[in-house]
Design a protein around this motif. Structure first.
Motif, PDB file in Angstrom:
ATOM      1  N   ASN A  64       7.281   1.949 -15.179  1.00 49.77           N
ATOM      2  CA  ASN A  64       7.026   1.815 -16.613  1.00 49.77           C
ATOM      3  C   ASN A  64       7.660   0.595 -17.259  1.00 49.77           C
ATOM      4  N   LEU A  65       8.315  -0.235 -16.467  1.00 46.71           N
ATOM      5  CA  LEU A  65       8.908  -1.456 -17.004  1.00 46.71           C
ATOM      6  C   LEU A  65       8.715  -2.575 -15.993  1.00 46.71           C
ATOM      7  N   TYR A  66       8.189  -3.688 -16.477  1.00 50.62           N
ATOM      8  CA  TYR A  66       8.063  -4.879 -15.641  1.00 50.62           C
ATOM      9  C   TYR A  66       8.985  -5.957 -16.178  1.00 50.62           C
ATOM     10  N   LEU A  67       9.846  -6.470 -15.308  1.00 53.62           N
ATOM     11  CA  LEU A  67      10.752  -7.547 -15.673  1.00 53.62           C
ATOM     12  C   LEU A  67      10.327  -8.807 -14.938  1.00 53.62           C
ATOM     13  N   PRO A  68       9.807  -9.827 -15.640  1.00 56.28           N
ATOM     14  CA  PRO A  68       9.378 -11.058 -14.975  1.00 56.28           C
ATOM     15  C   PRO A  68      10.508 -11.653 -14.153  1.00 56.28           C
ATOM     16  N   CYS A  69      10.163 -12.186 -12.992  1.00 53.70           N
ATOM     17  CA  CYS A  69      11.196 -12.660 -12.065  1.00 53.70           C
ATOM     18  C   CYS A  69      10.683 -13.875 -11.312  1.00 53.70           C
ATOM     19  N   GLY A  70      11.529 -14.913 -11.236  1.00 57.92           N
ATOM     20  CA  GLY A  70      11.159 -16.141 -10.539  1.00 57.92           C
ATOM     21  C   GLY A  70      11.558 -16.177  -9.085  1.00 57.92           C
ATOM     22  N   ARG A  71      12.032 -15.051  -8.549  1.00 62.65           N
ATOM     23  CA  ARG A  71      12.425 -15.035  -7.145  1.00 62.65           C
ATOM     24  C   ARG A  71      11.195 -15.204  -6.247  1.00 62.65           C
ATOM     25  N   PRO A  72      11.353 -15.902  -5.118  1.00 61.97           N
ATOM     26  CA  PRO A  72      10.239 -16.016  -4.171  1.00 61.97           C
ATOM     27  C   PRO A  72       9.735 -14.645  -3.732  1.00 61.97           C
ATOM     28  N   GLY A  73       8.434 -14.530  -3.644  1.00 58.37           N
ATOM     29  CA  GLY A  73       7.780 -13.277  -3.299  1.00 58.37           C
ATOM     30  C   GLY A  73       7.198 -12.557  -4.492  1.00 58.37           C
ATOM     31  N   ASP A 131      12.132  -2.005  -8.982  1.00 57.65           N
ATOM     32  CA  ASP A 131      10.681  -1.826  -8.915  1.00 57.65           C
ATOM     33  C   ASP A 131      10.349  -0.473  -9.529  1.00 57.65           C
ATOM     34  N   THR A 132      10.137  -0.448 -10.823  1.00 56.74           N
ATOM     35  CA  THR A 132       9.891   0.794 -11.554  1.00 56.74           C
ATOM     36  C   THR A 132       8.494   0.772 -12.155  1.00 56.74           C
ATOM     37  N   ALA A 148       0.830  -1.210   0.000  1.00 55.85           N
ATOM     38  CA  ALA A 148       0.000   0.000   0.000  1.00 55.85           C
ATOM     39  C   ALA A 148       0.857   1.251   0.000  1.00 55.85           C
ATOM     40  N   PHE A 149       1.926   1.273   0.793  1.00 61.01           N
ATOM     41  CA  PHE A 149       2.843   2.420   0.777  1.00 61.01           C
ATOM     42  C   PHE A 149       3.493   2.566  -0.600  1.00 61.01           C
ATOM     43  N   ARG A 150       3.870   1.444  -1.194  1.00 56.51           N
ATOM     44  CA  ARG A 150       4.454   1.478  -2.544  1.00 56.51           C
ATOM     45  C   ARG A 150       3.489   2.141  -3.525  1.00 56.51           C
ATOM     46  N   ASN A 151       2.253   1.687  -3.537  1.00 58.24           N
ATOM     47  CA  ASN A 151       1.310   2.165  -4.544  1.00 58.24           C
ATOM     48  C   ASN A 151       0.832   3.583  -4.276  1.00 58.24           C
ATOM     49  N   THR A 152       0.638   3.961  -3.010  1.00 55.96           N
ATOM     50  CA  THR A 152       0.290   5.358  -2.739  1.00 55.96           C
ATOM     51  C   THR A 152       1.440   6.273  -3.141  1.00 55.96           C
ATOM     52  N   PRO A 159       3.194  -1.081 -16.611  1.00 55.03           N
ATOM     53  CA  PRO A 159       3.177  -2.511 -16.290  1.00 55.03           C
ATOM     54  C   PRO A 159       3.949  -2.834 -15.019  1.00 55.03           C
ATOM     55  N   GLY A 160       4.974  -2.041 -14.712  1.00 58.70           N
ATOM     56  CA  GLY A 160       5.735  -2.297 -13.492  1.00 58.70           C
ATOM     57  C   GLY A 160       4.899  -2.106 -12.245  1.00 58.70           C
ATOM     58  N   VAL A 161       4.026  -1.100 -12.257  1.00 63.18           N
ATOM     59  CA  VAL A 161       3.129  -0.893 -11.114  1.00 63.18           C
ATOM     60  C   VAL A 161       2.121  -2.034 -11.037  1.00 63.18           C
ATOM     61  N   HIS A 162       1.523  -2.383 -12.171  1.00 61.23           N
ATOM     62  CA  HIS A 162       0.478  -3.399 -12.186  1.00 61.23           C
ATOM     63  C   HIS A 162       0.984  -4.775 -11.770  1.00 61.23           C
ATOM     64  N   LEU A 163       2.148  -5.154 -12.256  1.00 63.41           N
ATOM     65  CA  LEU A 163       2.600  -6.540 -12.148  1.00 63.41           C
ATOM     66  C   LEU A 163       3.794  -6.732 -11.224  1.00 63.41           C
ATOM     67  N   GLY A 164       4.374  -5.629 -10.754  1.00 63.06           N
ATOM     68  CA  GLY A 164       5.656  -5.731 -10.049  1.00 63.06           C
ATOM     69  C   GLY A 164       5.606  -5.811  -8.542  1.00 63.06           C
ATOM     70  N   THR A 165       4.420  -5.860  -7.938  1.00 63.99           N
ATOM     71  CA  THR A 165       4.353  -6.004  -6.482  1.00 63.99           C
ATOM     72  C   THR A 165       5.055  -7.284  -6.073  1.00 63.99           C
TER      73      THR A 165
END
Length: 544
Positions: free
Chosen positions: A441-450, A438-439, A362-366, A414-420
């Motif tokens: 305008n760019l989302y980079l798919p990532c297999g890290r836990p979380g 965590d930007t 929530a802090f991230r998105n606000t 896409p980074g906001v939408h998909l990057g949480t």
């Protein structure tokens, strides 16, 4: 102990209704209490993020929702004008809903998802969510009913419900979730407050705002340029945001009120004419006020058996369209945890992980929404912006250049939408190293836990997301992933083998444990006796 239901939901907006539908799908009994007479009649949230549409896909309603709102081929552009009948300053072109269905893969690099964002008001979405909730025998939505008191003990929560006729009723459940908006009664009864930034003043999107919902098909005749989804007007007389609700002549106009000014039906025609540059006939449907300039998050999102979600937990200035979408993610995060608690699968730390994961989100998105509001709200409008002179043309070129930059910054996110991500979560097997940035305008798919599980299109044209189970999924990637998973009586597990080179590369491991909300809990290259500890961690009963 007798319970009337498993979960009480206070508030029947989109977040409360989505939570009810998700819990109903998971076999829980739910009662939703809302003070309105029915679903919303005034357009509010108008942007469904890609992540929200992915969650709607899990419920089986994304196609129905994508058919609502603007006509299939209507542009979803964001356009900026001095006035709609005068000079167009800038335009961000965005795909129509038919493009999102038929040509989705053309945007795969920027939007690696089976569901692009969709522009549709909650006016149309709430009835779909209500039907989805009430399709389950255990879910019931009750309007003209307000949670006004609550108490809890070690076994459950009891709520007193005020009815429209002055009577009251009591309802006892195992848990209660407050989805009752920014003036949340549940939050107040919990003794909790917001923390963050309030009362920010800007030239636009900072202070008291008026929102008028109206019909005016003639607007299209007076407008210069192509149709869009959002029309922003900037001139020395007034700034406004006009959103097309149905693409056929229904709109909502937002303007900033002056100090001490309140919405006035008599002023709506003048405001529309100022934005368009000419008088035109219209029918006023409704008029309301709201306040911009907030970036607030509740100091806690859980107190015992009571939780907060949606606007009750965080309050946004709506730039970027993040408030409602953050609330849907709250509900998706909480639903499976409540299911595990009710069905006895949860460890003692699982419900605590809701606040640990969602409050930082929530802090991230606000924070993102505040950046977008500053970017458009503080922009200076040159005094000669409307002059038909070389100086006026130069001013329009300069402002248009900035607005093109701003539009991409706010609406191609896409980074906001998909990057949480929940890398610091107590129920995630944390890895060393650094995640992708965590930007916005760019989302980079990532297999890290979380992180959100990366999306992959399979050879048969289906989405990997459609193959995940309703509970946890053990994803086996590659022909060598043949170890036998130790059985777990405490946590249902869907075993999914996939021999796909792209998926193995994206996920970066032979075995991946995917949570019910499509976030990764763990990954590794072996399944052995230590996997039992991984399962315990993921259900809140262990530690790394």
């Amino acid at each position: 102990m007798n319970f009337d239901c498993d979960v009480i939901i206070a508030g029947g907006g989109p977040v409360g209704l989505f939570l009810a539908a998700e819990l109903g799908m998971r076999g829980l009994s739910v009662r939703v209490f809302d003070d309105k007479p029915g679903t919303s009649t005034h357009p509010a949230a108008n942007a469904n993020s890609a992540r929200t549409m992915e969650h709607y896909r899990r419920l089986g309603i994304s196609a129905e929702i994508r058919a609502l709102g603007l006509p299939p081929d209507h542009p979803t552009d964001v356009a900026y004008f001095t006035r709609l009948g005068a000079h167009e300053l800038a335009r961000l072109r965005q795909p129509s809903s038919s493009f999102a269905v038929n040509r989705l893969r053309e945007l795969e690099f920027l939007w690696p998802t089976p569901e692009l964002p969709h522009r549709c008001s909650q006016l149309y979405i709430e009835p779909v969510l209500r039907r989805a909730a009430e399709s389950h025998a255990g879910a019931r939505v009750q309007y003209l009913s307000t949670v006004q008191k609550l108490s809890q003990d070690e076994e459950g929560v009891e709520a007193e419900i005020a009815l429209a006729d002055g009577a009251s009723q009591r309802c006892r459940a195992r848990y209660l979730v407050g989805c009752d908006g920014p003036r949340s009664t549940v939050r107040s009864l919990m003794g909790l407050h917001y923390a963050g930034t309030a009362g920010e003043k800007r030239g636009f999107m900072g202070g008291r705002m008026a929102a008028a919902y109206f019909n005016a098909p003639a607007l299209y005749e007076r407008m210069k340029g192509e149709r869009a989804w959002q029309y922003w007007t900037l001139n020395p007389e007034q700034r406004s945001l006009i959103v097309s609700v149905d693409g056929r002549g229904s709109f909502i106009i937002n303007i900033q009120l002056q100090e001490g000014e309140e919405p006035n039906d008599d002023d709506v025609g003048r405001r529309i004419a100022t934005a368009v540059g000419a008088d035109l006939p219209f029918e006023l449907i409704s008029n309301s006020a709201w306040t911009a300039g907030f970036a607030l998050v509740a100091e806690k999102m859980r107190s015992g058996r009571v939780f907060l979600a949606g606007d009750a937990a965080h309050l946004f200035t709506p730039t970027g369209g993040l408030g409602y979408n953050t609330g849907i993610e709250d509900a998706a995060n909480l639903a499976w945890k409540l299911e595990a608690a009710v069905k006895g699968h949860a460890g003692p730390g699982l419900l605590d992980s809701y606040e640990a994961e969602r409050r930082p989100a929530a802090f991230r998105n606000t924070g993102f929404a505040r950046q977008f509001a500053d970017s458009i709200g503080h922009v200076r409008i040159p005094a000669d912006i409307e002059d038909d002179t070389p100086a006026g043309e130069a001013a329009r070129q300069a402002l248009g250049g900035y607005l093109n930059f701003h539009a991409y910054k706010e609406f191609s996110i896409p980074g906001v939408h998909l990057g949480t991500r929940y890398e610091d979560s107590p129920i995630v097997a944390t890895e060393a190293g650094s995640p992708p940035p965590d930007t916005a305008n760019l989302y980079l798919p990532c297999g890290r836990p979380g992180h959100r599980a990366p999306h992959v299109w399979l050879d048969d044209g289906s989405s990997l997301f459609d193959r995940f189970g309703q509970g946890f999924t053990l994803l086996r990637l590659g022909a060598s992933a043949t170890d036998v998973a130790p059985p777990s009586a405490l946590m249902p597990l869907h075993d999914l083998a996939l021999d796909d080179v792209q998926a193995r590369e994206l996920y970066g491991a032979d075995y991946v444990l995917v949570r019910p909300d499509q976030h990764i809990a763990w990954r590794g290259n072996r399944l052995d006796e230590s996997f039992a500890a991984v399962l315990d961690l993921a259900r809140g009963a262990g530690a790394t």
